[in-house]
Structure formats: structure tokens, C-alpha cells
Design an enzyme around this catalytic site. Structure first.
Site, PDB file in Angstrom:
ATOM      1  N   TYR A  53       0.820  -1.204   0.000  1.00  0.00           N
ATOM      2  CA  TYR A  53       0.000   0.000   0.000  1.00  0.00           C
ATOM      3  C   TYR A  53       0.856   1.256   0.000  1.00  0.00           C
ATOM      4  O   TYR A  53       1.949   1.257   0.529  1.00  0.00           O
ATOM      5  CB  TYR A  53      -0.908   0.025   1.230  1.00  0.00           C
ATOM      6  CG  TYR A  53      -1.920  -1.078   1.307  1.00  0.00           C
ATOM      7  CD1 TYR A  53      -2.237  -1.875   0.216  1.00  0.00           C
ATOM      8  CD2 TYR A  53      -2.587  -1.339   2.501  1.00  0.00           C
ATOM      9  CE1 TYR A  53      -3.186  -2.889   0.311  1.00  0.00           C
ATOM     10  CE2 TYR A  53      -3.536  -2.351   2.599  1.00  0.00           C
ATOM     11  CZ  TYR A  53      -3.820  -3.119   1.511  1.00  0.00           C
ATOM     12  OH  TYR A  53      -4.756  -4.130   1.608  1.00  0.00           O
ATOM     13  N   SER A 233     -13.676  -5.174   1.438  1.00  0.00           N
ATOM     14  CA  SER A 233     -14.507  -4.595   0.383  1.00  0.00           C
ATOM     15  C   SER A 233     -16.004  -4.783   0.636  1.00  0.00           C
ATOM     16  O   SER A 233     -16.752  -5.170  -0.258  1.00  0.00           O
ATOM     17  CB  SER A 233     -14.136  -5.192  -0.985  1.00  0.00           C
ATOM     18  OG  SER A 233     -14.539  -4.352  -2.036  1.00  0.00           O
ATOM     19  N   LEU A 235     -18.324  -2.701   0.788  1.00  0.00           N
ATOM     20  CA  LEU A 235     -19.142  -1.836  -0.062  1.00  0.00           C
ATOM     21  C   LEU A 235     -18.819  -2.011  -1.543  1.00  0.00           C
ATOM     22  O   LEU A 235     -19.291  -1.229  -2.376  1.00  0.00           O
ATOM     23  CB  LEU A 235     -18.958  -0.365   0.343  1.00  0.00           C
ATOM     24  CG  LEU A 235     -19.564   0.024   1.686  1.00  0.00           C
ATOM     25  CD1 LEU A 235     -19.285   1.491   1.993  1.00  0.00           C
ATOM     26  CD2 LEU A 235     -21.062  -0.251   1.711  1.00  0.00           C
ATOM     27  N   PHE A 237     -16.150  -1.502  -3.391  1.00  0.00           N
ATOM     28  CA  PHE A 237     -15.517  -0.306  -3.964  1.00  0.00           C
ATOM     29  C   PHE A 237     -16.523   0.814  -4.203  1.00  0.00           C
ATOM     30  O   PHE A 237     -16.442   1.541  -5.191  1.00  0.00           O
ATOM     31  CB  PHE A 237     -14.793  -0.643  -5.261  1.00  0.00           C
ATOM     32  CG  PHE A 237     -13.485  -1.369  -5.072  1.00  0.00           C
ATOM     33  CD1 PHE A 237     -13.125  -1.900  -3.846  1.00  0.00           C
ATOM     34  CD2 PHE A 237     -12.626  -1.536  -6.128  1.00  0.00           C
ATOM     35  CE1 PHE A 237     -11.925  -2.576  -3.674  1.00  0.00           C
ATOM     36  CE2 PHE A 237     -11.419  -2.208  -5.972  1.00  0.00           C
ATOM     37  CZ  PHE A 237     -11.073  -2.734  -4.738  1.00  0.00           C
ATOM     38  N   GLY A 238     -17.491   0.938  -3.303  1.00  0.00           N
ATOM     39  CA  GLY A 238     -18.461   2.024  -3.378  1.00  0.00           C
ATOM     40  C   GLY A 238     -19.716   1.704  -4.156  1.00  0.00           C
ATOM     41  O   GLY A 238     -20.701   2.460  -4.082  1.00  0.00           O
ATOM     42  N   LEU A 240     -22.011  -0.493  -3.641  1.00  0.00           N
ATOM     43  CA  LEU A 240     -23.171  -0.775  -2.809  1.00  0.00           C
ATOM     44  C   LEU A 240     -23.692   0.455  -2.066  1.00  0.00           C
ATOM     45  O   LEU A 240     -24.712   0.384  -1.388  1.00  0.00           O
ATOM     46  CB  LEU A 240     -22.859  -1.905  -1.836  1.00  0.00           C
ATOM     47  CG  LEU A 240     -22.738  -3.285  -2.512  1.00  0.00           C
ATOM     48  CD1 LEU A 240     -22.146  -4.322  -1.569  1.00  0.00           C
ATOM     49  CD2 LEU A 240     -24.106  -3.746  -3.035  1.00  0.00           C
ATOM     50  N   GLY A 242     -24.592   2.877  -3.910  1.00  0.00           N
ATOM     51  CA  GLY A 242     -25.531   3.323  -4.925  1.00  0.00           C
ATOM     52  C   GLY A 242     -25.087   4.554  -5.700  1.00  0.00           C
ATOM     53  O   GLY A 242     -25.770   4.975  -6.642  1.00  0.00           O
ATOM     54  N   LYS A 243     -23.925   5.106  -5.353  1.00  0.00           N
ATOM     55  CA  LYS A 243     -23.548   6.386  -5.969  1.00  0.00           C
ATOM     56  C   LYS A 243     -23.276   6.273  -7.464  1.00  0.00           C
ATOM     57  O   LYS A 243     -23.520   7.220  -8.217  1.00  0.00           O
ATOM     58  CB  LYS A 243     -22.342   6.992  -5.262  1.00  0.00           C
ATOM     59  CG  LYS A 243     -21.036   6.206  -5.383  1.00  0.00           C
ATOM     60  CD  LYS A 243     -19.924   6.917  -4.611  1.00  0.00           C
ATOM     61  CE  LYS A 243     -18.595   6.182  -4.717  1.00  0.00           C
ATOM     62  NZ  LYS A 243     -17.520   6.878  -3.965  1.00  0.00           N
TER      63      LYS A 243
END
Length: 345
Positions: A53, A233, A235, A237-238, A240, A242-243
Site C-alpha cells: 500500500y 470490500s 461496499l 468499492f463504493g 453498494l 448506490g452512488k
């Protein structure tokens, strides 16, 4: 916050773990330290990082996340923090990490742990994980095993023997896996048992509403062998949140970094996300809160690794702990899963 036993050890970890892969890329050191402070204030004692990372991996940011965590850790009571990090393996094009790295052999594992200890400003790591297997197996969005890709690799017993030396020296307390499959977990457990080597306590795998592959084989293995799932993970990578349904160009890692999160580019992802988002809104929940609460309280999960780029996001993620999905909501989630399968394995 709830605390759970890691594997068959006496090590207790918070049911929510703070992931750090944004530190040094999307987050400055000051922002990262604020996240760490908030997490600890809210009861988190479990911090996960990796030598690779920040993400996406680049030569310029290699080791940056561990360095930032180490700056913060130097001012904390060390015994109160359960610190996890990972050694990068071969099979990815990361030439700036030990020349490849070429293998998960003794020399590479030892070099990696020494570097991590130095950057983290500590003399021991609580949980040292193999970031991904050296052998041929499908991972990071690949969805089938391909025997034609077989290659020479360091035997699992040799990997465990290298880790055993570090445990004996006190540099590593416990060992774990990441991105593993059932055969791999069983082989690590079997060889540790037969040869008196360190027993793996955990495997860190993707697990969310779009990817429940863990439940199909690894769930039984981990239950019977007392190997904890560290779910990452949650979500997707976002997705979930909904965005990306409303705005495919919404700010996030998927739009900031080309080619990132390829497993979520599969054709079945958007219909599944739409179904989960609709369910959450019908139940008066934010989609992110529902997805996180589902992961937090799954019986097969020991700890869920969350990540954020702002304190507001982190606060929302931590607040989702208070939501415990009822049986009706869980049944509706399962019904969507049966219709849409695992669109992002």
C-alpha cells in the site's frame, strides 16, 4: 463495539477493522491520523495494512501506508493495538518490490517483514498475512481455475517454515492468509498440524452482497478448522452505496484510477446493485448502511475491514454497526442473491 477471538488464538479483535490502503494516496498523513484516532475512539483495536500500500500500487507510494501508520503507532500504547500487515507475493507486476517479487520464499518473506517493522516503528506484528498465494489460482476478478497457468512456486511448507522462524524470533505473533481458496486454507492447516508449524488464524477475502463466494466452500473449511474470515470490500468499492447508479462518474477510486476494481465491471453488477439499493430505500435505510450492517453481523465474519477517505464516511461506516438486520430484511437480501448470484466474484 464487539470483540471476537481471532481463529483459535487468545487474540481479541474488534468486529470492525480499519483498513488503510488510501493512506498515502487519497489521504495525507494528517487525514490518516485523524481516521486512526476516530477509529480507536469508537472502539476499534484492529488496524490492517500491507507493504504494497498505498493503492493503486505505484513505485512512488510503495510502503507509504505503513510509514503513515507507523508515525501514528509510535504515539499509541502498542499493546492496545492489534496490528496486521501483509507480504506481497509474485504473480503481479510490482517490479519495485524486491524485483518482482519473485517468490514467497524465506529470503523474500524475511526481507518484507524487516521492511514492515521498520516502517511501522514496532518490534512485532500481531498478524502477518500472505497477501495472495504464490501458486496459480484465480484471484482479483478472475473467476475460474486454469491448469494451463501452472508454474513453479515455493512449497507451502517452506512458506510456513519461513514464517515459523519469524514467530520464534518474536517479530511476528500470528500468521494469516489473504485472497485464499479452500484448497489453500486446508493445505496450510494440514501442514502446520503435521509439522508443528504456525497455524494460520485467518484469511482476508472479498466478501459483500455482490460476492458471497466465500459461503460456497471456504465457509465450511473455516468453521471446521477455526480460521477466521476478515471480510474486505464490504461496499464493493463504493458500488453498494448506490452512488455509481445515479452518476457513473461519481468521485471514488473506480473513477479516479483507470482499470481499478475490474471484478466490479462485470455485466451482472449494475442490476444487482440496483436491486439492493431499491431494497434499502424501501426499508428506509441508506444502501451503504444496509450493506455494511449485513457484513458486520454475518455469522461467518470475525471482522469486517472498512476504508474511508473522509471522516464523514468513516463516521457513517462506524455508525452502521448499530443496525442489526432483522429476519425479514435478511430474507429479502437472500432473495436478491438467488436472483443475481455472485456478479463480482
Amino acid at each position: 463495539m464487539e470483540y471476537r477471538m481471532l481463529g483459535d488464538s487468545a487474540l481479541k479483535v474488534s468486529a470492525v477493522c480499519l483498513g488503510t490502503m488510501t493512506f498515502g494516496e487519497q489521504n495525507s498523513a494528517a487525514q490518516a491520523h485523524s481516521q486512526l484516532d476516530m477509529a480507536v475512539e469508537r472502539g476499534i483495536n484492529f488496524i490492517d495494512t500491507a507493504e504494497m500500500y498505498a493503492v493503486p500500487p505505484r513505485a512512488e507510494t510503495y510502503g507509504a501506508t505503513e510509514t503513515i501508520v507507523g508515525q501514528w503507532l509510535a504515539h499509541q500504547p502498542r499493546e492496545r493495538i492489534v496490528l496486521a500487515t501483509k507480504v506481497a507475493g509474485p504473480a503481479r507486476s510490482l517490479e519495485w518490490i524486491r524485483g518482482g517479487p519473485p517468490a514467497l520464499d524465506r529470503a523474500n518473506i524475511r526481507a518484507a517483514v524487516e521492511g514492515s517493522l521498520r516502517r511501522l516503528r514496532t518490534d512485532y506484528i500481531d498478524l502477518y498475512q500472505l497477501h495472495w498465494p504464490e501458486r496459480n489460482q484465480p484471484m482479483f476478478g478472475q473467476w475460474q481455475f486454469e491448469p494451463a497457468r501452472e508454474r513453479a512456486c515455493t512449497p507451502i511448507r517452506a512458506q510456513l517454515e519461513a514464517l515459523a522462524e519469524l514467530v520464534a524470533e518474536g517479530k511476528v505473533r500470528h500468521v494469516g492468509l489473504s485472497n485464499e481458496h479452500p484448497w489453500g486454507v486446508m493445505e496450510f492447516v494440514r501442514l502446520a498440524r503435521e509439522h508443528g508449524l504456525p497455524r494460520v488464524l485467518s484469511t482476508q477475502n472479498a466478501y459483500n452482497l455482490l460476492n458471497r463466494v466465500f459461503e460456497y466452500g471456504l465457509a465450511e473449511v473455516c468453521h471446521r478448522e477455526q480460521v477466521s474470515l476478515l471480510a474486505y470490500s464490504p461496499l464493493a468499492f463504493g458500488h453498494l452505496s448506490g452512488k455509481y447508479l445515479a452518476d457513473p462518474a461519481a468521485a471514488g477510486r473506480l473513477t479516479a484510477f483507470a482499470g481499478f476494481g475490474q471484478r466490479y465491471g462485470k455485466p451482472g453488477v449494475q442490476p444487482a446493485v440496483a436491486a439492493y439499493v431499491d431494497l434499502a430505500r424501501r426499508r428506509g435505510l441508506s444502501p451503504a448502511r444496509m450493506a455494511l450492517a449485513w457484513a458486520y453481523h454475518r455469522g461467518c465474519v470475525t471482522s469486517t475491514i472498512i476504508g474511508a477517505t473522509t471522516l464523514a464516511q468513516l463516521d457513517e461506516n462506524l455508525s452502521a454497526w448499530a443496525l442489526r438486520p432483522d429476519d425479514e430484511l435478511l430474507a429479502e437480501i437472500d432473495a436478491i442473491h438467488l436472483r443475481h448470484g455472485n456478479p463480482a466474484p
